[in-house]
Motif scaffolding. Structure first.
Motif, PDB file in Angstrom:
ATOM      1  N   ILE A   1     143.606   5.419  97.661  1.00 51.77           N
ATOM      2  CA  ILE A   1     144.194   4.326  96.870  1.00 51.77           C
ATOM      3  C   ILE A   1     144.263   4.724  95.399  1.00 51.77           C
ATOM      4  O   ILE A   1     145.264   4.472  94.718  1.00 51.77           O
ATOM      5  CB  ILE A   1     143.378   3.031  97.061  1.00 51.77           C
ATOM      6  CG1 ILE A   1     143.575   2.507  98.491  1.00 51.77           C
ATOM      7  CG2 ILE A   1     143.790   1.968  96.039  1.00 51.77           C
ATOM      8  CD1 ILE A   1     142.672   1.361  98.865  1.00 51.77           C
ATOM      9  N   TYR A   2     143.206   5.366  94.921  1.00 47.77           N
ATOM     10  CA  TYR A   2     143.195   5.822  93.523  1.00 47.77           C
ATOM     11  C   TYR A   2     144.321   6.824  93.278  1.00 47.77           C
ATOM     12  O   TYR A   2     145.046   6.747  92.280  1.00 47.77           O
ATOM     13  CB  TYR A   2     141.842   6.450  93.190  1.00 47.77           C
ATOM     14  CG  TYR A   2     141.728   6.878  91.738  1.00 47.77           C
ATOM     15  CD1 TYR A   2     141.415   5.953  90.751  1.00 47.77           C
ATOM     16  CD2 TYR A   2     141.944   8.194  91.361  1.00 47.77           C
ATOM     17  CE1 TYR A   2     141.323   6.330  89.424  1.00 47.77           C
ATOM     18  CE2 TYR A   2     141.857   8.588  90.032  1.00 47.77           C
ATOM     19  CZ  TYR A   2     141.539   7.650  89.072  1.00 47.77           C
ATOM     20  OH  TYR A   2     141.473   8.026  87.761  1.00 47.77           O
ATOM     21  N   LEU A   3     144.483   7.777  94.217  1.00 44.39           N
ATOM     22  CA  LEU A   3     145.532   8.790  94.073  1.00 44.39           C
ATOM     23  C   LEU A   3     146.921   8.169  94.151  1.00 44.39           C
ATOM     24  O   LEU A   3     147.840   8.584  93.441  1.00 44.39           O
ATOM     25  CB  LEU A   3     145.390   9.859  95.157  1.00 44.39           C
ATOM     26  CG  LEU A   3     144.188  10.798  95.047  1.00 44.39           C
ATOM     27  CD1 LEU A   3     144.097  11.679  96.284  1.00 44.39           C
ATOM     28  CD2 LEU A   3     144.288  11.665  93.801  1.00 44.39           C
ATOM     29  N   ALA A   4     147.078   7.168  95.021  1.00 42.38           N
ATOM     30  CA  ALA A   4     148.401   6.581  95.253  1.00 42.38           C
ATOM     31  C   ALA A   4     148.857   5.675  94.116  1.00 42.38           C
ATOM     32  O   ALA A   4     150.053   5.580  93.842  1.00 42.38           O
ATOM     33  CB  ALA A   4     148.406   5.799  96.572  1.00 42.38           C
TER      34      ALA A   4
ATOM     35  N   LYS B   1     148.042   6.743  87.561  1.00 39.56           N
ATOM     36  CA  LYS B   1     148.900   7.704  86.889  1.00 39.56           C
ATOM     37  C   LYS B   1     148.245   9.074  86.927  1.00 39.56           C
ATOM     38  O   LYS B   1     147.022   9.186  87.032  1.00 39.56           O
ATOM     39  CB  LYS B   1     149.142   7.281  85.438  1.00 39.56           C
ATOM     40  CG  LYS B   1     149.964   6.011  85.309  1.00 39.56           C
ATOM     41  CD  LYS B   1     150.193   5.665  83.849  1.00 39.56           C
ATOM     42  CE  LYS B   1     151.049   4.403  83.722  1.00 39.56           C
ATOM     43  NZ  LYS B   1     151.266   4.036  82.301  1.00 39.56           N
ATOM     44  N   LYS B   2     149.068  10.118  86.831  1.00 42.44           N
ATOM     45  CA  LYS B   2     148.553  11.474  86.863  1.00 42.44           C
ATOM     46  C   LYS B   2     147.594  11.698  85.699  1.00 42.44           C
ATOM     47  O   LYS B   2     147.907  11.399  84.548  1.00 42.44           O
ATOM     48  CB  LYS B   2     149.711  12.473  86.785  1.00 42.44           C
ATOM     49  CG  LYS B   2     149.300  13.900  87.071  1.00 42.44           C
ATOM     50  CD  LYS B   2     150.512  14.807  87.125  1.00 42.44           C
ATOM     51  CE  LYS B   2     150.107  16.236  87.440  1.00 42.44           C
ATOM     52  NZ  LYS B   2     151.277  17.138  87.481  1.00 42.44           N
ATOM     53  N   SER B   3     146.404  12.188  86.006  1.00 45.18           N
ATOM     54  CA  SER B   3     145.387  12.431  84.984  1.00 45.18           C
ATOM     55  C   SER B   3     144.515  13.593  85.425  1.00 45.18           C
ATOM     56  O   SER B   3     144.698  14.158  86.513  1.00 45.18           O
ATOM     57  CB  SER B   3     144.524  11.186  84.785  1.00 45.18           C
ATOM     58  OG  SER B   3     143.790  10.901  85.971  1.00 45.18           O
TER      59      SER B   3
END
Length: 454
Positions: free
Chosen positions: A87-90, A93-95
């Motif tokens: 869920i965090y990855l989906a 934002k890219k970090s």
């Protein structure tokens, strides 16, 4: 049958034969164990515990209970960690954190699972100072996490965007949306793998990453990113000079023919394993066909020869029967057969403009292309011919993927599944055509669609 198809079939048959041969010893071993063991086995084998070393008899009840306990504990550890990570990855934002998680997953997946398990088990045992069931459960959980996470991310992608947007529209907090909408929606797909109720995304035909095109110092196409799904029609629209055709020509390496052109970025096919910009240009063009703005049948060739011209120009030899089949089959696909079947050996340039354009489409289809690029294919045609081309394009998407550049916003809305809007070399917006034409996300897109410029 072409060489590539023959090689694929030969490889498949070889793998099948080798797999069958490899299975023979396994089947014999299983047969022997069943024949020898079943006669001596009774119910006590499953209820009694394993005896001390060197003592005969006993059973496997402790092994069964231990396995159930081990898998239950490891699942309870791995599942929540994996789902929350996915869920965090989906949704983040890219970090650096997302990059670190993705890197960790990639590393764990690249190493054999048994190696990961043994390394984790050794580390846990050393940390705890003793062997235990928990040590094994943690080791098994670490082996499971990357695979559950990746699978969960894929299932999350299948949730219709409107479902998530509806939850936000209700003023929901992200944490509650996660636990009351996202997780309940994805759990059936994770547990049963029955995902038919969820919107299945089509397979990717082509993925463009950071594509830029220069002519000398003129930066014409600027860092374009988009994904084209198989058997879908993508329309690229925008005002004149915005880079639409330049972008399209980059896909099948037409800029190789221009000395001052320079292309950077990636155009990925074959599931991301092949980059068009690094492949042989001829092989790319044989897989990705292109039809240009003005109909351009070869003037020295007949209708028949134009259809099979791809084979003539690449030196591929065909039998008369194969040629006849290709010509009829592809003229039918291009909705032109009934109009020209009695004059196949007349010059293609004597056809009407609309017929010439359909002949050019048949010419590309005859090469069995996977993707067809159309650069404003109806801009030089009358309304009746335009309608025939549009109807043809909609029928062809059942067999191939189509990317069409158009000046006509109405044409994009009529025939495409996805639409991209380009302006001054940039891809301003890319979304489903329905979304683009009803609720565009970018103000510049809205201004273009409402005729404020362009």
């Amino acid at each position: 049958m072409d060489i590539r198809t023959l090689k694929t079939k030969l490889f498949s048959y070889t793998c099948f034969v080798l797999s069958f041969i490899a299975m023979i010893p396994l089947v014999l071993i299983v047969f022997y164990l069943c024949r020898e063991g079943l006669a001596r086995m009774d119910f006590s084998f499953f209820t009694e515990t394993q005896p001390a070393p060197g003592v005969s008899g006993g059973g496997v009840s402790n092994a069964i209970i231990g396995t159930l306990f081990l898998t239950t504990i490891s699942t309870l550890i791995a599942t929540p960690i994996s789902i929350l990570s996915a869920i965090y990855l989906a949704f983040s934002k890219k970090s650096k954190i997302t990059e670190m998680i993705n890197l960790s997953i990639s590393v764990l997946q690249s190493i054999p699972a048994i190696v990961v398990g043994l390394a984790t088990y050794t580390w846990v045992v050393r940390s705890m100072g003793s062997f235990s069931m928990i040590s094994g459960a943690i080791a098994l959980a670490v082996m499971m996490i990357p695979y559950i996470t990746v699978n969960t991310v894929e299932v999350i992608k299948l949730i219709p965007q409107t479902t998530i947007e509806a939850a936000y529209a209700m003023g929901g907090k992200f944490s509650l949306i996660v636990f009351r909408v996202i997780i309940p929606t994805i759990l059936p797909g994770l547990i049963t793998e029955q995902r038919s109720e969820m919107k299945t995304l089509p397979k990717v035909a082509l993925k463009v990453e950071n594509l830029s095109v220069w002519f000398s110092q003129n930066h014409v196409v600027k860092n374009v990113n988009l994904t084209v799904h198989k058997n879908k029609i993508v329309a690229i629209m925008g005002p004149s000079g915005c880079g639409k055709s330049t972008f399209l020509r980059a896909i099948n390496r037409m800029h190789d023919l221009t000395e001052t052109a320079r292309v950077s970025g990636k155009i990925l096919i074959d599931g991301g394993s092949s980059d068009i910009l690094e492949m042989d240009a001829m092989s790319v063009r044989q897989r990705i066909g292109m039809v240009f703005q003005r109909p351009n049948p070869f003037p020295n060739m007949t209708i028949y020869q134009n259809v099979i011209s791809g084979y003539i120009l690449t030196g591929k030899k065909l039998k008369k029967q194969e040629k006849d089949q290709l010509v009829e089959e592809n003229l039918k696909k291009a909705a032109l057969w009934d109009e020209v079947k009695d004059r196949l050996h007349s010059r293609g340039i004597f056809l009407s403009g609309g017929q010439q354009q359909r002949l050019c489409i048949a010419r590309s289809l005859a090469m069995k292309v996977e993707t067809l690029l159309l650069d404003e294919p109806t801009s030089a045609l009358d309304p009746i011919a335009t309608t025939k081309i549009e109807n043809l394009i909609e029928k062809l998407k059942d067999e191939i993927t189509i990317i069409v550049v158009t000046h006509s916003n109405s044409q994009a809305s009529r025939i495409s599944d996805y639409t991209g809007f380009m302006y001054l070399g940039e891809l301003i917006e890319y979304d489903s055509t329905k979304t683009m034409f009803t609720v565009p996300k970018n103000k510049k897109t809205e201004e273009y669609l409402t005729g404020k410029f362009g």
